[in-house]
Design a protein around this motif. Structure first.
Motif, mmCIF file in Angstrom:
data_model
loop_
_atom_site.group_PDB
_atom_site.id
_atom_site.type_symbol
_atom_site.label_atom_id
_atom_site.label_comp_id
_atom_site.label_asym_id
_atom_site.label_seq_id
_atom_site.Cartn_x
_atom_site.Cartn_y
_atom_site.Cartn_z
ATOM 1 N N GLU A 65 -32.465 -55.705 49.854
ATOM 2 C CA GLU A 65 -31.009 -55.740 50.059
ATOM 3 C C GLU A 65 -30.515 -57.183 49.941
ATOM 4 O O GLU A 65 -31.230 -58.117 50.269
ATOM 5 N N ILE A 66 -29.277 -57.320 49.507
ATOM 6 C CA ILE A 66 -28.670 -58.653 49.487
ATOM 7 C C ILE A 66 -28.166 -58.973 50.893
ATOM 8 O O ILE A 66 -27.356 -58.238 51.449
ATOM 9 N N GLU A 67 -28.666 -60.065 51.464
ATOM 10 C CA GLU A 67 -28.250 -60.474 52.807
ATOM 11 C C GLU A 67 -27.379 -61.727 52.698
ATOM 12 O O GLU A 67 -27.680 -62.623 51.916
ATOM 13 N N GLU A 68 -26.341 -61.762 53.501
ATOM 14 C CA GLU A 68 -25.452 -62.928 53.508
ATOM 15 C C GLU A 68 -25.625 -63.696 54.810
ATOM 16 O O GLU A 68 -25.571 -63.101 55.884
ATOM 17 N N VAL A 69 -25.855 -64.985 54.700
ATOM 18 C CA VAL A 69 -25.957 -65.853 55.881
ATOM 19 C C VAL A 69 -25.046 -67.049 55.640
ATOM 20 O O VAL A 69 -25.055 -67.624 54.547
ATOM 21 N N LYS A 70 -24.261 -67.395 56.650
ATOM 22 C CA LYS A 70 -23.338 -68.515 56.507
ATOM 23 C C LYS A 70 -24.083 -69.796 56.119
ATOM 24 O O LYS A 70 -25.109 -70.114 56.689
ATOM 25 N N GLY A 71 -23.558 -70.470 55.122
ATOM 26 C CA GLY A 71 -24.133 -71.749 54.720
ATOM 27 C C GLY A 71 -25.313 -71.649 53.770
ATOM 28 O O GLY A 71 -25.880 -72.659 53.372
ATOM 29 N N VAL A 124 -42.285 -55.389 42.983
ATOM 30 C CA VAL A 124 -41.726 -55.473 41.626
ATOM 31 C C VAL A 124 -40.283 -54.953 41.603
ATOM 32 O O VAL A 124 -39.398 -55.568 40.984
ATOM 33 N N ALA A 125 -40.039 -53.846 42.292
ATOM 34 C CA ALA A 125 -38.679 -53.281 42.307
ATOM 35 C C ALA A 125 -37.687 -54.266 42.928
ATOM 36 O O ALA A 125 -36.565 -54.439 42.428
ATOM 37 N N ASP A 126 -38.090 -54.922 44.015
ATOM 38 C CA ASP A 126 -37.198 -55.893 44.665
ATOM 39 C C ASP A 126 -36.962 -57.105 43.763
ATOM 40 O O ASP A 126 -35.857 -57.648 43.710
ATOM 41 N N LEU A 127 -38.003 -57.529 43.048
ATOM 42 C CA LEU A 127 -37.829 -58.651 42.123
ATOM 43 C C LEU A 127 -36.871 -58.264 41.000
ATOM 44 O O LEU A 127 -36.052 -59.081 40.553
ATOM 45 N N LYS A 128 -36.950 -57.018 40.551
ATOM 46 C CA LYS A 128 -36.007 -56.550 39.527
ATOM 47 C C LYS A 128 -34.576 -56.593 40.052
ATOM 48 O O LYS A 128 -33.654 -56.957 39.323
ATOM 49 N N ARG A 129 -34.406 -56.222 41.302
ATOM 50 C CA ARG A 129 -33.067 -56.294 41.896
ATOM 51 C C ARG A 129 -32.559 -57.726 41.915
ATOM 52 O O ARG A 129 -31.379 -57.980 41.674
ATOM 53 N N ALA A 130 -33.458 -58.639 42.231
ATOM 54 C CA ALA A 130 -33.075 -60.055 42.241
ATOM 55 C C ALA A 130 -32.656 -60.496 40.843
ATOM 56 O O ALA A 130 -31.642 -61.185 40.662
ATOM 57 N N ALA A 131 -33.419 -60.074 39.834
ATOM 58 C CA ALA A 131 -33.090 -60.433 38.452
ATOM 59 C C ALA A 131 -31.744 -59.829 38.061
ATOM 60 O O ALA A 131 -30.907 -60.494 37.431
ATOM 61 N N ASP A 132 -31.519 -58.591 38.446
ATOM 62 C CA ASP A 132 -30.258 -57.917 38.117
ATOM 63 C C ASP A 132 -29.075 -58.621 38.774
ATOM 64 O O ASP A 132 -28.006 -58.741 38.181
ATOM 65 N N TYR A 133 -29.281 -59.058 39.996
ATOM 66 C CA TYR A 133 -28.206 -59.740 40.712
ATOM 67 C C TYR A 133 -27.733 -60.976 39.945
ATOM 68 O O TYR A 133 -26.552 -61.314 39.956
ATOM 69 N N LEU A 134 -28.652 -61.626 39.272
ATOM 70 C CA LEU A 134 -28.321 -62.881 38.588
ATOM 71 C C LEU A 134 -27.790 -62.664 37.172
ATOM 72 O O LEU A 134 -27.416 -63.614 36.496
ATOM 73 N N LYS A 135 -27.760 -61.416 36.728
ATOM 74 C CA LYS A 135 -27.303 -61.147 35.352
ATOM 75 C C LYS A 135 -25.803 -61.337 35.216
ATOM 76 O O LYS A 135 -25.075 -61.120 36.165
ATOM 77 N N PRO A 187 -27.081 -69.514 50.199
ATOM 78 C CA PRO A 187 -26.823 -68.567 49.108
ATOM 79 C C PRO A 187 -27.295 -67.170 49.534
ATOM 80 O O PRO A 187 -28.026 -67.039 50.519
ATOM 81 N N PRO A 188 -26.882 -66.134 48.810
ATOM 82 C CA PRO A 188 -27.368 -64.788 49.132
ATOM 83 C C PRO A 188 -28.892 -64.738 49.133
ATOM 84 O O PRO A 188 -29.542 -65.486 48.396
ATOM 85 N N ILE A 189 -29.448 -63.870 49.970
ATOM 86 C CA ILE A 189 -30.899 -63.792 50.152
ATOM 87 C C ILE A 189 -31.380 -62.363 49.938
ATOM 88 O O ILE A 189 -30.780 -61.415 50.452
ATOM 89 N N ILE A 190 -32.451 -62.211 49.171
ATOM 90 C CA ILE A 190 -33.163 -60.932 49.087
ATOM 91 C C ILE A 190 -34.567 -61.177 49.622
ATOM 92 O O ILE A 190 -35.234 -62.130 49.206
ATOM 93 N N ALA A 191 -35.002 -60.338 50.541
ATOM 94 C CA ALA A 191 -36.368 -60.466 51.057
ATOM 95 C C ALA A 191 -37.231 -59.342 50.493
ATOM 96 O O ALA A 191 -36.757 -58.223 50.305
ATOM 97 N N THR A 192 -38.467 -59.678 50.230
ATOM 98 C CA THR A 192 -39.401 -58.640 49.786
ATOM 99 C C THR A 192 -40.785 -58.907 50.362
ATOM 100 O O THR A 192 -40.979 -59.853 51.121
ATOM 101 N N LEU A 252 -29.450 -67.668 44.268
ATOM 102 C CA LEU A 252 -30.079 -66.582 45.020
ATOM 103 C C LEU A 252 -31.405 -67.077 45.589
ATOM 104 O O LEU A 252 -32.146 -67.793 44.920
ATOM 105 N N ILE A 253 -31.672 -66.671 46.824
ATOM 106 C CA ILE A 253 -32.972 -66.957 47.441
ATOM 107 C C ILE A 253 -33.763 -65.658 47.512
ATOM 108 O O ILE A 253 -33.223 -64.621 47.904
#
Ligand code: URA
Ligand code: SF4
Length: 212
Positions: free
Chosen positions: A165-171, A201-212, A173-178, A140-141
């Protein structure tokens, strides 16, 4: 100057890349910076291919980072550390880097004031980020701020609308921007500061959750 590609070595291990970036003349920013600031893992810095799930990408080194040669060690980095703590993310497990590896600044009295990198510099520096991505291979980025986000997601990407939000870009890994921690530090009112910090902080939590 034609960008960093000619300066990126074939050997993509992090210690080799970190050394090579100091010779980069891929754009003009090296001229007025103390040194290049490459990405790192706070602890296992010399792991050739570290196993980390998350790569965090900021904008460019600031004044302190330029002096110390390490990313996010100044005021924005201190705030980032606090927010990572609150989101229960271990900074040791995050590869932290920047979109552009040299500090761009303009003088104001005795101070060096951060100047936003332009499209040309961002494009010129991309081979270093690409090499980091290929070597670290994060799952995850997390992009901190609009410069990092738009450099990977395109100039039409709107952070205010699509952060977290989780963004998908070809080539890639998934990306979350904050938000960038500097945006929190720059907030003009306590209320703004509080609100933007909560978003980060909320977006970082989402990133952490995504990796669980
Ligand atoms: N801001 C950034 O985007 N990166 C740093 O390393 C420090 C401040
Ligand atoms: Fe090279 Fe990037 Fe520094 Fe420009 S900013 S000189 S491309 S490392």
């Amino acid at each position: 100057t034609n960008g960093a590609a000619a300066f990126v070595p074939g050997d993509r291990s992090l210690p080799v890349l970190r050394k090579a970036v100091q010779q980069c003349h891929g754009c003009d920013l090296y001229r007025h910076a103390t040194q290049a600031v490459f990405g790192e893992l706070e602890t296992h810095e010399d792991a050739t291919r570290p196993k980390v799930a998350m790569m965090m990408i900021g904008e460019q080194p600031g004044d302190q980072e330029d002096r110390q040669g390490r990313p996010f060690v100044g005021p924005a980095g201190k705030l980032l550390d606090q927010c990572l703590d609150e989101a229960r993310i271990d900074r040791d497990a995050v590869y932290v880097t920047n979109t552009v590896k040299h500090f761009k600044w303009e003088p104001r009295g005795k101070l060096r004031i951060h100047k936003k990198p332009g499209m040309q510099e961002i494009r010129a520096c991309r081979p270093w980020l690409q090499a980091e991505l290929e070597t670290v291979r994060p799952r995850l980025i997390v992009c901190l701020g609009a410069v990092a986000a738009q450099s990977l997601l395109g100039s039409k990407f709107r952070l205010t609308q699509a952060h977290g939000e989780i963004e998908e870009v070809k080539g890639l890994p998934p990306i979350i921007a904050t938000l960038h921690p500097s945006a929190v530090l720059r907030a003009r009112t306590d209320e703004d500061r509080h609100r933007s910090r909560e978003i980060l902080v909320a977006d970082l939590k989402r990133a952490a959750d995504y990796l669980k």
